[in-house]
Each structure stands twice: as C-alpha cells, then as structure tokens.
Design an enzyme around this catalytic site. Structure first.
Site, PDB file in Angstrom:
ATOM      1  N   LEU A   1       0.816  -1.216   0.000  1.00  0.00           N
ATOM      2  CA  LEU A   1       0.000   0.000   0.000  1.00  0.00           C
ATOM      3  C   LEU A   1       0.847   1.262   0.000  1.00  0.00           C
ATOM      4  O   LEU A   1       0.364   2.328  -0.367  1.00  0.00           O
ATOM      5  CB  LEU A   1      -0.932   0.011   1.220  1.00  0.00           C
TER       6      LEU A   1
ATOM      7  N   CYS B   1      10.303   6.231   4.991  1.00  0.00           N
ATOM      8  CA  CYS B   1      11.738   6.280   5.286  1.00  0.00           C
ATOM      9  C   CYS B   1      12.266   4.924   5.737  1.00  0.00           C
ATOM     10  O   CYS B   1      13.351   4.511   5.346  1.00  0.00           O
ATOM     11  CB  CYS B   1      12.008   7.334   6.358  1.00  0.00           C
TER      12      CYS B   1
ATOM     13  N   GLN C   1       7.111  -0.026   5.639  1.00  0.00           N
ATOM     14  CA  GLN C   1       6.178  -0.199   4.550  1.00  0.00           C
ATOM     15  C   GLN C   1       4.886  -0.769   5.101  1.00  0.00           C
ATOM     16  O   GLN C   1       4.852  -1.332   6.195  1.00  0.00           O
ATOM     17  CB  GLN C   1       6.768  -1.118   3.485  1.00  0.00           C
TER      18      GLN C   1
ATOM     19  N   TYR D   1      -8.018  -1.355   8.374  1.00  0.00           N
ATOM     20  CA  TYR D   1      -7.841  -0.969   6.975  1.00  0.00           C
ATOM     21  C   TYR D   1      -8.954  -0.010   6.578  1.00  0.00           C
ATOM     22  O   TYR D   1     -10.133  -0.249   6.882  1.00  0.00           O
ATOM     23  CB  TYR D   1      -7.866  -2.211   6.092  1.00  0.00           C
TER      24      TYR D   1
ATOM     25  N   ASN E   1      -6.938   8.521   2.412  1.00  0.00           N
ATOM     26  CA  ASN E   1      -6.892   9.606   3.385  1.00  0.00           C
ATOM     27  C   ASN E   1      -7.909  10.683   3.033  1.00  0.00           C
ATOM     28  O   ASN E   1      -8.411  10.776   1.909  1.00  0.00           O
ATOM     29  CB  ASN E   1      -5.482  10.193   3.500  1.00  0.00           C
TER      30      ASN E   1
ATOM     31  N   ASP F   1       0.746  15.847  14.745  1.00  0.00           N
ATOM     32  CA  ASP F   1       0.782  15.873  13.279  1.00  0.00           C
ATOM     33  C   ASP F   1      -0.626  15.712  12.729  1.00  0.00           C
ATOM     34  O   ASP F   1      -0.846  14.965  11.785  1.00  0.00           O
ATOM     35  CB  ASP F   1       1.710  14.773  12.754  1.00  0.00           C
TER      36      ASP F   1
END
Length: 817
Positions: free
Chosen positions: A483, A487, A490, A562, A567, A622
């Site tokens: 998906l 950095c 995954q 899931y 987003n 964030d």
C-alpha cells in the site's frame, strides 16, 4: 476671611487624607486660637467630616442639619446645580461615576437653626484602582505623591517585596512583576528586557502594563520569554531601576518516572548488609515509600487481589530525597529474603518498580586437611582438564545447533555478535482494574546484530517479549499487495483469519506495518514504540485501532484497521467537480454529491477522535487531513501515531530532536518554541477544518515557508473558505488564537459541532464552483526553497540534521509510511 480660612483648613485635611478606601466618618476638631471660645451663633460651622471614594463609585452625602426649612449645597464656595451626574435633593447630594475632579470642600447650609447653619464634607476621590491581583489598598496609598509633599526623586515604596529577583514559573502561566514607587512629581515607569526597550511586538500575544499599580503582566509565558526584565522609574530629579530574572520551566503533568533497572536485584549472605537504590524523577513533589512483600497462609495477595505489603520506609518532613531513594537493610537474615517495591506517587498518579533480595548461607571456613603436595597438584590438573573438555564440548554443540537452525550463516567465517537491549516507552500502572496488558517492569527489545567479515551489511535480529492479549499467529495472516512505504517502513494489505474474535472463521481485510530490509535499530524501536502507544490509547471509533501483532519467530508485523477510501485529503479532492485547480482522476469521482452536512460530519468525527486522544493524555502533533483515513462507510479515523507522544514522558512537551516538521499545521508556540500541548493540536485542528471546507485545499497557498513564519508572527490568518459559514470560520479563528490558553478545548469543539450538525440539513448542497485557493494571491504558487513534501507541508528543522521523521500518506485506502 472666614471662607478663606475654611479653604486653607480643607487643603490641609486633604493632604492628610491619602487613603485608598472609604473609612467611617472621622471627626476632626478645629480650634480657633485667635479668639476665645464663644457660644455657637449663626454662621458658625459644625465639625467637618472626611470622605474618600474610588473613581467611578457613587458619592452620596447626607446633610445632618435637621429641622431646616431650606438647604443649599456648595462646592468650594460655589453653588451646585443638578446635571447628568449630580443629583441635588433637599438634604441629599449624590454624584455618580466620581472622578478626581470631584474632590473638594462640600457644604450644606440652612437658616433658622440654633446650633449651626453650615455643615462641611471634605471629599477626596483617589486615583488608585483596586485589583484583587495586586496588594491591598492600604499599600497603594503610598504610591501616590500628595500635593503638599516636597519635591524629591523617585523611591521604592515596598522594597521588601522586591527582594525576590529570580522567578521560575511553569510554561503557560501568567507572570506579574511589580515595582511600586513614588516621588514628587509623580515618576514615570518603562520596562526593559535584556537592557533593551520592551515593545509589544517583541512578544507573541503582547503584554499589559498597569501604570496605577506599577505592574508588568505577561500571560501564557513560553521559553522565549526567559530573560532579565528591568523597571526604570524616573522623574526630573532622578531615576531608579530594579531587575527581575524570569526562567520559564518546561513542565508536563506526569506521574513519577522511575529509572529503568532500579532497584536492582540483590544477592547477599546471611549477616551481610543489603542496599536498594530507586531513582525517582517527578515535576510535582513525589511521595516515596519502600514496601516489603510477605505471604499470609501461603498466599501473597488478599481477597481483594492486592498484595500483602508492609511499609519499611516513607518520606517524612526530616527526610531528604536522596535518603528516601535508598533502602538500607543491615545484618540480613533468611526472613529478609523476598520481594521489595519502590512506590512513588504524586497528584497525577503512581509508579513502582520491584526487585528481589536473595539470601545465601554464610560461607564456612574450609577444614584444613594435610594432603601431600603431589595429590593437590594432581587434583588441580585433573579438574582443569575436565573443565576445558566440558567447555569444548559445549561450544561444539552450540555451533552445531546454530548451523542447523540457520544454514545461511554456516558458510560465513568469523561471525561477531553484538547484543543491545533497548527499553520501550511503555506505561507502568499499579491499578488493579487497569486494562493495560503491560507488566510492572519495563520490557526490553533485545536486538542482536550479526556482522560477518565477508559481508559488511549487518543482519539484525530481535527478541521482543510476547504479549498474549495482542499476539496473532503468522499462519493466519496472508500478506497482499503493498500500500505504500516511507523512510524506514512499509504497509501492505493482508487478510487476517479469525482476528475478529466474534467471527473466528472469517477473514478480515487489515493493514500490516513492517520494517524494510535496510531498517536500523532506531527504526525498530520507533515501530515498537508506536505499537505500544496504540496499546495504551485503547479503542475508539474515530481512530485507527490496533488489531494485533506478530512479534515471535519472524519479522515484526503490526496489524491495524484498513480504510478502503484512503486519506481525507485525497477523498475530498477526488470529489471536486471538473474545472477546479486540482487535477483528479475522473474514474475516482463519486456519484454522491457532497453536502454541507457531509463536511460538518467529517469535522465532527475528527473532533471526537481528538477529544478521546486528549482524554487518554496523548498529543498527536501531526494532525492534518492527510493523516485522517476514511472507511468504506465514510467513518473518519485518525491515523499516523508516528509523531504522537504520551504526555507522561518527561521529555515530550519540548521537542529536542530535529527533523522534518509539518510547519503549515503547527501552532506558533510549537513552531517557534517547540512546545507541544493539547492546545497546539487544537491549532492544527483549525487548519484541518480549513482543508475540509476547501475540499482538500493546501493551507496558505502560494506562501513560501520562510514568509509563513513572518506572517504568523504578525497575526495573519487564512481567509474564510467559500463553502464555510461565518460560525464555522469563527471556530477556526478561535483555534488559531495566538495565546494557547484562549483556544477552545476539543470537548467544547465537539459540543459546538454537534449542535451545528444537528441543525444542518442534507439538502444544503455545496457551491463547488467557488475558488478554493484564495489566500494572498500576490504570492505565486511556488515552492519554498527549503526541502518540503507535498504542498510545502514539511520544512527541515534548521537546528541540526537528522533523518526524516516518519511521514504517512495513504494510497487507495492504504497507509504510506
């Protein structure tokens, strides 16, 4: 002459009447020394009365001359006439909203009286304003110079209250510095910071100066407010100054933190001394106790499930912190063996660590036997040979087992093993009803790195303690398509069979987070810490919940919910109509038109999720539309806990590490001082609201990151989106208040959005043709010169270099790490 004498007497009495509050009537006898006493006759005054009131108060005088046919009121020998503030009755005089100009000599006169026909009042309207925040009024009376006082240079009126020069206060508190002074003429005061003039624009949110009280007031202080503050008081005859030092202390509400590994297990022999050490870190004053566990009738716990303990040592008035942190047991016996606990608590909560005391029998002196020297040497040689042979056999067996388990390593010569233990940031609780699955001792991740001389790349292994509540069998997990990746990690789609305990034979689509092949030890520690954070937070409808984890016999897999629709930012952009600036995939456009109620519902769900995180003492740091996922049933779920921190961690409130920061979503105190609170999350929520009502617009469009810093300091805010009501825009601006304490809480936001959502109707379709990016068109839509992510989201922290922090995006319902 008679009137002039009264005026001189009045001025003398007014000079003596510099008081701050109205007192009961004070009678002053006037003695005429120029003539002998005579019986009272006509035109003779009665004893005057002194009154003192504050500015703005009601001045009310009653003439005590009873039996008079007519009463005339005068001030300073001039007749008083009624106006909009002055009410003159027969025997009453009333002046509303008094001012210092109303001070003077008031008289009521009448005719036909036997004793006296004039009664006088000396009225003084002081210019001191009372305040519950400052000293009492009697102290303020010395701050005002009287008219009759001789000329003199400034001086401090309360120097004893200025002796404390160093003020250390927690962040977000209010600070007041007072330099009460006097002089004649009345001196003026100005403030300096670090020997430079202190201006309003030098501080975010400004400050207040109360000249009547000689006070400087700063609200919601932050670390940048540290420094030396000098009050300079001066008049034409001279000047004086006094300097205060302000230190803003970073503090976070947390329960005591105990140093990992302390107290340590102790092994002694009978008759020796034992010593336990417990290091406690707490912002609030902690209360420390040492407990010894014991058994009763073979049981270590009572019927209520609590252990049997006796208090050995507790903090007292005469006990220092270093003394209470050490438990000393002299001349131990076998009865002293067992479990000992260091318990520390404060107003936030309690923490504890446990260690064991093992007691061995005392060594006895060996019985001396006269063996021939030859036999002793033979015995030593035989034992040595036997031990060497055993060691060789053990080494051979271990190597054979290792080769059988891992044949890939058998061909690699000269393998070196480096083992390191990394403590997890895991919460510790002593509550019997806690839902946490964590034990009292801090678990460790044991990372083993194999490095071969033939290969330079390290091969990391880890040993993570199994958590039965969350462990999921690898055999029941089927990995699918990737998906996204970031950095160090995954995310892949997977099918988990039986992860829903209510449907043990049904496969559920999940998302699995894992490390990449080139991940470092820090990356592993970060992923494990994120997993532990999700365990601690618990479950909620509007956050991405942890479903399980695979920690044994293979790579670490973190299994989460899931979200099929990706987003929130891409979800909104994909539903924009044709013709808007953002390029979109026509195949992904939904047939369902967005309504105003849909956007309010998105905002309301995110606010509920943040309200829950705040209740769990978690700060996200964030919050943005890119970090909110949308499920198949259009449920908003807050994701990306890569930056989230539990406020119980003592280093959380001030970010000390460096890396990439989402500057366009950050509050000023987080951006400039790196102070993170729940209220800095509220600022980010306001930016997220702007994203929602612009259908995925980029905040501050066209504004470079360097220019954004200046605009925020100057108080600029984004304009109202076209699809937003005035009430919702005012809610955004409340979230963007410069002073963090003035922003609403998430609980208040949920209540307001719930009300707006209830009143909204599904028929309110949006005018989606209105322009979205309307802020500051004078700036071209260019990217900052700083390295940045999508839409200039991130900016490098200029303080130091560090690998980027995890940034999550979501592609086709996945999470991109």
């Amino acid at each position: 002459m008679f009137a002039r004498g009264w005026l001189l007497g009045a001025l003398l009495l007014m000079t003596l009447a510099t008081v701050s509050v109205a007192r009961p009537s004070l009678k002053i006898d006037l003695v005429n020394t120029s003539a002998p006493e005579e019986p009272p006759t006509k035109n003779q005054n009665c004893v005057p009365v002194l009154f003192s009131v504050h500015p703005g108060e009601l001045l009310k005088l009653k003439c005590p001359l009873s039996g008079a046919d007519d009463v005339v009121w005068t001030k300073d020998s001039s007749s008083l006439r009624p106006d909009n503030r002055t009410l003159v009755a027969r025997d009453w005089l009333q002046i509303s909203d008094a001012t210092p100009k109303d001070s003077g000599l008031y008289s009521c006169s009448a005719t036909g009286l036997r004793d006296c026909d004039v009664f006088s009042f000396i009225v003084n309207v002081t210019d001191a304003i009372s305040s519950g925040d400052d000293e009492d009024d009697t102290e303020r009376s010395d701050d005002v110079g009287a008219d009759g006082e001789q000329m003199r240079l400034p001086y401090w009126t309360f120097p004893e209250k200025m002796e404390k020069k160093l003020h250390a206060v927690p962040a977000a508190n209010t600070v007041k510095f007072r330099c009460a002074a006097a002089g004649n003429p009345k001196p003026k005061m100005r403030w300096l910071k670090n020997a430079k003039p202190f201006r309003q624009e030098d501080r975010m949110g400004g400050y207040k100066v109360r000249l009547q009280h000689w006070t400087l007031i700063m609200e919601s202080v932050v670390p940048s407010d540290k420094g030396n503050y000098t009050c300079l008081v001066e008049n034409q005859y001279g000047s004086i100054d006094h300097t205060y030092t302000l230190d803003v202390v970073e503090r976070s509400p947390h329960r005591p933190i105990l140093q990992a590994g302390l107290p340590a297990n102790v092994t002694v022999q009978v008759g020796q001394d034992a010593k336990f050490v417990c290091k406690v870190y707490s912002d609030a004053q902690p209360h420390i106790q040492w407990l010894q566990h014991y058994t009763k009738n073979g049981s270590c716990c009572g019927p209520d499930g609590l252990p049997y303990v006796r208090v050995l040592k507790t903090a007292g008035v005469n006990t220092t912190d270093k003394e209470i942190e050490v438990l000393y047991l002299p001349n131990v016996t076998f009865e002293d063996a067992g479990e000992y606990t260091c318990l520390a608590g404060n107003s936030i909560g309690i923490s504890y660590h446990t260690a064991w005391l093992t007691v061995h029998p005392a060594e006895t002196n060996p019985i001396e036997t006269d063996y021939p020297p030859d036999y002793v040497e033979i015995a030593i040689y035989c034992i040595g040979v036997f031990l060497i042979a055993c060691m060789v056999v053990i080494v051979v067996v271990c190597r054979m087992r290792t080769s059988a388990k891992k044949p890939d390593f058998s061909s690699q010569p000269a393998v070196h093993k480096l083992t390191k233990q990394i403590p997890l940031r895991r919460q510790v609780t002593v509550s019997s009803d806690s839902s946490s699955s964590m034990s009292s001792s801090t678990p460790l991740v044991r990372i083993t790195t194999r490095r071969s001389s033939a290969h330079d790349d390290p091969i990391p292994e880890y040993d993570l303690p199994e958590d039965p509540r969350w462990e999921f069998s690898r055999d029941k997990l089927t990995l699918g398509k990737p998906l996204g990746e970031g950095c160090f990690g995954q995310v892949v789609m997977a099918e988990a069979l039986g992860i829903d305990k209510d449907k043990p034979k049904e496969a559920v689509t999940v998302a699995v987070k894992m490390l990449k092949d080139d991940a470092t030890e820090k990356d592993l520690s970060d992923l494990v810490s994120e997993m532990e954070m999700m365990k601690m937070i618990g479950r909620h409808k509007n956050i991405i919940n942890l479903l399980g984890a695979c920690t044994q016999d293979g790579p670490l897999y973190v299994i989460v919910e899931y979200a099929s629709k990706g987003n929130l930012r891409e979800y909104l952009r994909a539903r924009r109509p044709p013709g808007m600036e953002y390029s979109y995939d026509i195949a992904r456009v939904s047939d369902e038109p967005l309504t105003f109620k849909d956007l309010v519902s998105c905002t309301y769900q995110v606010a509920r999720g943040m309200e829950y995180l705040a209740s769990q003492k978690c700060i996200h740091r964030d919050l943005a539309a890119r970090n909110v996922l949308v499920t198949e049933s259009n449920v908003m779920k807050i994701a990306d806990f890569g930056l989230a921190r539990d406020v119980h961690n003592i280093d959380y409130y001030k970010k000390t590490t460096n890396g990439r920061l989402p500057v366009k979503w950050m509050a000023p105190e987080a951006l400039f001082d790196r102070v993170y609170t729940h209220q800095s999350d509220v600022w980010s929520f306001g930016v997220l609201m702007w994203e929602i009502f612009t259908l995925g617009g980029s905040p501050y469009p066209g504004i470079p990151v360097e220019e954004l810093f200046k605009l925020l300091k100057e108080g600029h805010r984004m304009d109202k989106p076209a699809n937003c009501t005035n009430e919702l825009y005012m809610m955004m601006k409340d979230c963007w208040h410069a002073i963090s304490s003035h922003r609403p809480t998430f609980k208040q936001l949920v209540e307001d959005l719930d009300r707006i959502l209830t009143l909204a109707t599904n028929e309110e379709y949006l005018d989606l043709c209105a322009p979205v990016e309307q802020y500051s068109p004078s700036f071209p839509d260019t990217r900052s010169s700083c390295p940045s992510g999508d839409d200039s989201v991130f900016s490098h922290d200029p303080l130091a270099d560090e690998p980027c922090l995890p940034k999550y995006q979501h592609i086709n319902g996945g999470i991109k790490t």
